[in-house]
Design an enzyme around this catalytic site. Structure first.
Site, PDB file in Angstrom:
ATOM      1  N   ASP A  30       0.855  -1.184   0.000  1.00 10.28           N
ATOM      2  CA  ASP A  30       0.000   0.000   0.000  1.00 10.28           C
ATOM      3  C   ASP A  30       0.889   1.231   0.000  1.00 10.28           C
ATOM      4  O   ASP A  30       2.038   1.171   0.424  1.00 10.28           O
ATOM      5  CB  ASP A  30      -0.916  -0.007   1.233  1.00 10.28           C
ATOM      6  CG  ASP A  30      -2.195   0.788   1.001  1.00 10.28           C
ATOM      7  OD1 ASP A  30      -3.275   0.171   0.957  1.00 10.28           O
ATOM      8  OD2 ASP A  30      -2.103   2.022   0.856  1.00 10.28           O
ATOM      9  N   LEU A 153     -17.554 -10.585  -1.604  1.00 11.78           N
ATOM     10  CA  LEU A 153     -17.539 -10.600  -0.140  1.00 11.78           C
ATOM     11  C   LEU A 153     -18.596  -9.673   0.429  1.00 11.78           C
ATOM     12  O   LEU A 153     -18.743  -8.557  -0.041  1.00 11.78           O
ATOM     13  CB  LEU A 153     -16.171 -10.133   0.371  1.00 11.78           C
ATOM     14  CG  LEU A 153     -14.950 -10.830  -0.209  1.00 11.78           C
ATOM     15  CD1 LEU A 153     -13.682 -10.174   0.301  1.00 11.78           C
ATOM     16  CD2 LEU A 153     -14.999 -12.295   0.162  1.00 11.78           C
ATOM     17  N   ARG A 154     -19.277 -10.165   1.466  1.00 13.71           N
ATOM     18  CA  ARG A 154     -20.190  -9.276   2.198  1.00 13.71           C
ATOM     19  C   ARG A 154     -19.451  -8.772   3.418  1.00 13.71           C
ATOM     20  O   ARG A 154     -18.860  -9.570   4.165  1.00 13.71           O
ATOM     21  CB  ARG A 154     -21.430 -10.039   2.672  1.00 13.71           C
ATOM     22  CG  ARG A 154     -22.462 -10.277   1.615  1.00 13.71           C
ATOM     23  CD  ARG A 154     -23.445 -11.314   2.090  1.00 13.71           C
ATOM     24  NE  ARG A 154     -22.734 -12.510   2.547  1.00 13.71           N
ATOM     25  CZ  ARG A 154     -23.240 -13.426   3.362  1.00 13.71           C
ATOM     26  NH1 ARG A 154     -24.436 -13.283   3.852  1.00 13.71           N
ATOM     27  NH2 ARG A 154     -22.533 -14.479   3.721  1.00 13.71           N
ATOM     28  N   LYS A 207     -19.886  -9.751 -12.187  1.00 13.57           N
ATOM     29  CA  LYS A 207     -19.880  -8.989 -10.937  1.00 13.57           C
ATOM     30  C   LYS A 207     -20.975  -7.918 -10.923  1.00 13.57           C
ATOM     31  O   LYS A 207     -21.757  -7.796  -9.980  1.00 13.57           O
ATOM     32  CB  LYS A 207     -18.501  -8.352 -10.749  1.00 13.57           C
ATOM     33  CG  LYS A 207     -18.421  -7.305  -9.692  1.00 13.57           C
ATOM     34  CD  LYS A 207     -18.417  -7.884  -8.292  1.00 13.57           C
ATOM     35  CE  LYS A 207     -18.552  -6.771  -7.273  1.00 13.57           C
ATOM     36  NZ  LYS A 207     -18.063  -7.087  -5.983  1.00 13.57           N
ATOM     37  N   HIS A 254     -35.538  -9.085   2.543  1.00  9.99           N
ATOM     38  CA  HIS A 254     -35.898  -8.381   3.780  1.00  9.99           C
ATOM     39  C   HIS A 254     -36.157  -6.920   3.453  1.00  9.99           C
ATOM     40  O   HIS A 254     -35.248  -6.207   3.014  1.00  9.99           O
ATOM     41  CB  HIS A 254     -34.777  -8.488   4.816  1.00  9.99           C
ATOM     42  CG  HIS A 254     -34.457  -9.898   5.179  1.00  9.99           C
ATOM     43  ND1 HIS A 254     -35.321 -10.665   5.926  1.00  9.99           N
ATOM     44  CD2 HIS A 254     -33.414 -10.695   4.861  1.00  9.99           C
ATOM     45  CE1 HIS A 254     -34.808 -11.874   6.058  1.00  9.99           C
ATOM     46  NE2 HIS A 254     -33.646 -11.921   5.412  1.00  9.99           N
ATOM     47  N   CYS A 263     -20.863  -1.360  -2.218  1.00  8.09           N
ATOM     48  CA  CYS A 263     -20.979  -2.018  -3.528  1.00  8.09           C
ATOM     49  C   CYS A 263     -22.257  -1.705  -4.288  1.00  8.09           C
ATOM     50  O   CYS A 263     -22.200  -1.240  -5.431  1.00  8.09           O
ATOM     51  CB  CYS A 263     -20.883  -3.528  -3.357  1.00  8.09           C
ATOM     52  SG  CYS A 263     -19.220  -4.059  -2.987  1.00  8.09           S
TER      53      CYS A 263
HETATM   54  C1  UDX Z   1     -22.680  -6.783  -1.213  1.00  5.99           C
HETATM   55  C2  UDX Z   1     -22.805  -8.163  -1.878  1.00  5.99           C
HETATM   56  O1  UDX Z   1     -23.633  -8.999  -1.064  1.00  5.99           O
HETATM   57  C3  UDX Z   1     -21.449  -8.775  -2.098  1.00  5.99           C
HETATM   58  O2  UDX Z   1     -21.589 -10.004  -2.788  1.00  5.99           O
HETATM   59  C4  UDX Z   1     -20.651  -7.792  -2.944  1.00  5.99           C
HETATM   60  O3  UDX Z   1     -19.409  -8.273  -3.302  1.00  5.99           O
HETATM   61  C5  UDX Z   1     -20.511  -6.467  -2.210  1.00  5.99           C
HETATM   62  O4  UDX Z   1     -21.828  -5.963  -1.968  1.00  5.99           O
HETATM   63  P1  UDX Z   1     -22.315  -5.837   1.251  1.00  5.99           P
HETATM   64  O5  UDX Z   1     -22.434  -4.484   0.630  1.00  5.99           O
HETATM   65  O6  UDX Z   1     -21.206  -6.071   2.208  1.00  5.99           O
HETATM   66  O7  UDX Z   1     -22.164  -6.952   0.114  1.00  5.99           O
HETATM   67  O8  UDX Z   1     -23.664  -6.120   2.039  1.00  5.99           O
HETATM   68  P2  UDX Z   1     -25.009  -6.944   1.851  1.00  5.99           P
HETATM   69  O9  UDX Z   1     -25.150  -7.867   2.988  1.00  5.99           O
HETATM   70  O10 UDX Z   1     -25.134  -7.518   0.510  1.00  5.99           O
HETATM   71  O11 UDX Z   1     -26.102  -5.773   2.069  1.00  5.99           O
HETATM   72  C6  UDX Z   1     -26.134  -4.650   1.207  1.00  5.99           C
HETATM   73  C7  UDX Z   1     -27.269  -3.727   1.592  1.00  5.99           C
HETATM   74  O12 UDX Z   1     -28.535  -4.289   1.299  1.00  5.99           O
HETATM   75  C8  UDX Z   1     -27.319  -3.346   3.072  1.00  5.99           C
HETATM   76  O13 UDX Z   1     -27.635  -1.989   3.178  1.00  5.99           O
HETATM   77  C9  UDX Z   1     -28.419  -4.220   3.624  1.00  5.99           C
HETATM   78  O14 UDX Z   1     -29.033  -3.676   4.778  1.00  5.99           O
HETATM   79  C10 UDX Z   1     -29.372  -4.251   2.446  1.00  5.99           C
HETATM   80  N1  UDX Z   1     -30.233  -5.439   2.419  1.00  5.99           N
HETATM   81  C11 UDX Z   1     -29.714  -6.677   2.191  1.00  5.99           C
HETATM   82  C12 UDX Z   1     -31.613  -5.288   2.607  1.00  5.99           C
HETATM   83  O15 UDX Z   1     -32.113  -4.175   2.826  1.00  5.99           O
HETATM   84  N2  UDX Z   1     -32.403  -6.398   2.527  1.00  5.99           N
HETATM   85  C13 UDX Z   1     -31.899  -7.638   2.295  1.00  5.99           C
HETATM   86  O16 UDX Z   1     -32.703  -8.590   2.229  1.00  5.99           O
HETATM   87  C14 UDX Z   1     -30.523  -7.790   2.131  1.00  5.99           C
END
Ligand code: UDX
Length: 438
Positions: A30, A153-154, A207, A254, A263
């Site tokens: 980095d 990744l989440r 992606k 949800h 993302c």
């Molecule tokens: C996401 C993708 O899941 C992951 O595969 C990608 O590489 C990066 O983006 P992340 O942003 O870490 O991951 O979170 P995620 O758990 O997917 O939730 C994203 C958003 O959607 C959050 O604000 C969450 O609260 C919202 N969400 C998710 C909902 O409102 N309802 C759901 O059912 C699921």
């Protein structure tokens, strides 16, 4: 195998640590001297459950190190990953590729080859080819291949997602690069996790398509939730009934205050731009972006109704400000739209978040930060659950209701229900896509 990882942000650090745990020798690079110094001391700059322990374990085993010096990192390396940021470019929604292309040129100036240059950053279709061209331009003699390896990744579940992925996607043009990538992911391959090996453009598109689809699914249920409120249906029942259909699936259904994070907002907006650039409009994605904004604004109106039409002079407790639990990330969090609207309307906002306070203090001026939900709710006219952290899932509702000035709850993550809230002494309870009380 010896691997170099450029960028120790979220994706680079998690990937670097996990690759070292696979048994590879990983050097993370980095430009941020402070960050490298902290990592060398074993301090993890982001909040991700389990990452500090796994990092320490692999540093101790001698498989993981950190440096500012790209030349040192590239010594004897067969694969170098580019995992730098691709933020949304100000003004036009495009992914900003400045850091990706700069990393590619630096690799070209420094590397001796043979080398596989792998892009992990989320990049528009065609970028891997541009990376290859830039490298060739700077160093025509370098023996290299490019590969696309998007991450899924989440945040908050990143280690598990890396170690037990639904799939690994690899885009390559040569058998040699395919072999290098197969060798890197062999530990997963041996455990039968599917690896999709495809061409560069398809990997890049997978992606964006996956993230836009998930954002669409969330937005769809959020729109259904609004209709449920009008018609008397319960969105949780609807989601359950829909989700049991194997073709639909129960995940990402949800209803809530709108998606946020690093993302979905960035990738949907980049995909919409790519569609415009290629004169192939991404109409659904464009609508999803618009509806997600509407969802956040709808939440504000819900809260205003609970405050009898005005936030002025109201004390409001906000539980959770990060875009989801188990992260300290506030990027595009619904709280960034909702909390300023409360404050702008004259409310006195008292917030609590297990990990988000540090970022929250910078991003949400005029908020009073509290140590826990109970102190935030003392004397409040309304409590709003914005993020479903575990510690907000089992609150003592009687205690909360009895310490508030007027016991009203807006449960924007559908954790509780009207019956429980009423039994605990709340005078009003609203959630998302379900019948309110009274
Ligand atoms: C996401 C993708 O899941 C992951 O595969 C990608 O590489 C990066 O983006 P992340 O942003 O870490 O991951 O979170 P995620 O758990 O997917 O939730 C994203 C958003 O959607 C959050 O604000 C969450 O609260 C919202 N969400 C998710 C909902 O409102 N309802 C759901 O059912 C699921």
């Amino acid at each position: 195998m010896r691997i170099a990882m450029i960028g120790t942000g979220y994706v680079g650090l998690v990937s670097g640590v996990c690759f070292s745990d696979f048994g590879h020798d990983v050097v993370c690079v980095d430009k941020d001297a402070g960050k490298i110094a902290r990592l060398e001391r074993g301090e993890v700059p982001i909040f991700e459950p389990g990452l500090d322990t796994l990092l320490a374990k692999n540093v101790e085993a001698g498989r993981l190190s950190f440096t500012l010096d790209l030349a040192e990192a590239l010594k004897g390396t067969e694969a170098v990953f580019i995992a730098v940021g691709t933020p949304t470019r100000r003004g036009d929604g495009h992914a900003d590729l400045t850091y990706v292309m700069a990393a590619a040129r630096e690799i070209a100036e420094t590397a001796k080859g043979p080398l596989t240059i792998v892009t992990k950053s989320t990049v528009p279709v065609g970028t891997n080819r541009e990376v290859a061209e830039a490298v060739r331009e700077v160093n025509p003699d370098l023996d290299f291949d490019v590969a696309s390896n998007p991450e899924f990744l989440r945040e908050g579940a990143a280690l598990d997602d890396f170690m037990r992925p639904d799939r690994v996607v690899v885009g390559v043009e040569s058998a040699r690069a395919a072999d290098v990538m197969a060798e890197i992911y062999r530990p997963l391959f041996l455990r039968d996790f599917p690896i999709v090996t495809t061409d560069l453009e398809s990997a890049e598109m997978i992606k964006y398509a996956a993230n836009a689809f998930l954002a669409t699914k969330i937005t769809f249920i959020n729109e259904i939730a609004a209709l449920c409120e009008k018609t008397g249906a319960d969105v949780r029942e609807v989601a359950k009934g829909m989700g049991l259909d194997g073709r639909i699936g129960n995940k990402f259904l949800h209803a809530g205050p709108g998606y946020g994070g690093s993302c979905f907002p960035k990738d949907t907006s980049a995909l919409a731009r790519i569609g415009q650039d290629f004169a192939s409009p991404m109409t659904i994605t464009e609508t999803v972006i618009e509806v997600n904004e509407r969802v956040k604004r709808r939440m504000i109106e819900k809260l205003r109704d609970l405050c009898d039409g005005s936030f002025n002079g109201k004390k409001i407790a906000v539980l959770g400000v990060t875009f989801k639990p188990n992260t300290d990330d506030m990027r595009d969090a619904p709280s960034l739209t909702i909390v300023p609207a409360l404050i702008g309307g004259g409310a006195d906002v008292h917030a609590v978040d297990p990990e988000g306070q540090r970022e929250g203090e910078a991003l949400l001026p005029h908020v009073v930060w509290e140590a826990d939900a109970y102190s935030a709710c003392k004397g409040a006219d309304l409590v709003v659950i914005l993020t479903e952290w575990n510690e907000f899932r089992a609150l003592d509702l009687d205690r909360i209701a009895s310490c508030m000035a007027t016991a009203k709850m807006a449960d924007l993550r559908n954790i509780y229900d009207a019956e429980r809230a009423s039994a605990a002494g709340f005078g009003a309870y609203v959630s998302v896509g379900r019948r309110p009380f009274p």
